[in-house]
Motif scaffolding. Structure first.
Motif, mmCIF file in Angstrom:
data_model
loop_
_atom_site.group_PDB
_atom_site.id
_atom_site.type_symbol
_atom_site.label_atom_id
_atom_site.label_comp_id
_atom_site.label_asym_id
_atom_site.label_seq_id
_atom_site.Cartn_x
_atom_site.Cartn_y
_atom_site.Cartn_z
ATOM 1 N N LYS A 109 0.766 -1.269 -0.123
ATOM 2 C CA LYS A 109 0.011 0.056 0.009
ATOM 3 C C LYS A 109 1.068 1.173 0.225
ATOM 4 O O LYS A 109 1.870 1.175 0.730
ATOM 5 C CB LYS A 109 -0.992 0.063 1.217
ATOM 6 N N LYS A 110 0.507 2.341 -0.885
ATOM 7 C CA LYS A 110 1.279 3.496 -1.031
ATOM 8 C C LYS A 110 1.294 4.247 0.190
ATOM 9 O O LYS A 110 -0.115 4.376 0.877
ATOM 10 C CB LYS A 110 0.905 4.139 -2.275
ATOM 11 N N GLU A 111 2.281 5.192 0.980
ATOM 12 C CA GLU A 111 2.011 5.800 1.908
ATOM 13 C C GLU A 111 1.122 6.890 1.311
ATOM 14 O O GLU A 111 0.371 7.621 2.405
ATOM 15 C CB GLU A 111 3.565 6.255 2.372
ATOM 16 N N LYS A 112 1.402 7.394 0.104
ATOM 17 C CA LYS A 112 0.614 8.695 -0.311
ATOM 18 C C LYS A 112 0.045 8.370 -1.500
ATOM 19 O O LYS A 112 0.670 8.035 -2.441
ATOM 20 C CB LYS A 112 1.564 9.950 -0.257
ATOM 21 N N PRO A 113 -1.509 8.075 -1.539
ATOM 22 C CA PRO A 113 -2.212 7.692 -2.798
ATOM 23 C C PRO A 113 -2.136 8.702 -3.841
ATOM 24 O O PRO A 113 -1.793 9.921 -3.648
ATOM 25 C CB PRO A 113 -3.738 7.686 -2.174
ATOM 26 N N GLU A 114 -1.822 8.149 -5.107
ATOM 27 C CA GLU A 114 -1.898 9.086 -6.238
ATOM 28 C C GLU A 114 -3.047 9.411 -6.826
ATOM 29 O O GLU A 114 -4.188 8.551 -6.371
ATOM 30 C CB GLU A 114 -1.093 8.566 -7.191
#
Length: 210
Positions: A140-145
């Motif tokens: 899971k990305k730390e900061k969603p794009e």
């Protein structure tokens, strides 16, 4: 020479065979090669793959089961062939090159889609299963794009709308719309209309876009 690794890089926008097939009078699929028409394009692309694969891997033959890592670079994020259809186009050319015996050797395949408007291409790496294994993980990305949102082609919109209406009837909420992204029913004043009012996005999904 039997080898344990091969890499092929073919420059140019990848194309798919499904867009270039024709049918003869008996309904049998054919693939034109020298008709002088637009449909020759795929056959020429397959020949290009075969030629360059052989030049890049001279005297190399992979004759066992393989792991394939395919990276496809398109010019545009949205205007490109279906990546799921690209593999047949590519491996037909690779098999024709003699680099592999049969495309049935590909037992594990990982495909990644990228974008490079200045240098569209595909990069293929082949590894024998007897010497290599592949591992992957989903993190899971730390900061969603910002998501890349796709809309259905015109010939499928009516079918999708019909399915959406059936879902609304089953949910007992015939007066609500369904969110274009998450698919959940949208009650009045809880969503945003898009595409000139033909579809809707719920407030939660709309906020995630920005």
């Amino acid at each position: 020479m039997i080898c344990n690794y091969a890499k092929v890089i073919i420059k140019g926008s990848p194309i798919t065979k499904s867009n270039f097939k024709l049918s003869n009078t008996q309904g049998r699929a054919i693939l034109p090669y020298d008709s002088g028409k637009y449909h020759d394009r795929y056959a020429l692309y397959e020949e290009q793959i075969a030629y360059e694969a052989r030049c890049q891997n001279p005297n190399t033959v992979l004759n066992e089961s393989l792991i394939a890592i395919l990276k496809v670079y398109y010019k545009s994020k949205k205007r490109h062939p279906d990546t799921t259809n690209i593999t047949k186009s590519i491996f037909d050319g690779i098999e024709k090159s003699g680099l592999i015996i049969n495309d049935a050797q590909i037992r594990r395949l990982i495909i990644e889609e990228f974008y490079d408007k200045d240098n569209p291409r595909f990069e293929l790496e082949l590894f024998p299963e007897s010497e290599y294994h592949v591992e992957y993980s989903i993190l899971k990305k730390e900061k969603p794009e910002k998501p890349i949102i796709y809309t259905p082609p015109a010939n499928k919109k009516n079918k999708i709308i019909s399915c959406q209406n059936n879902l609304k009837k089953e949910s007992g909420d015939s007066n609500s719309e369904l969110c274009e992204i998450c698919g959940k029913p949208i009650k009045s004043k809880e969503g945003v209309s898009i595409n000139k009012g033909s579809s809707f996005i719920c407030n939660n999904c709309f906020k995630k876009l920005f």
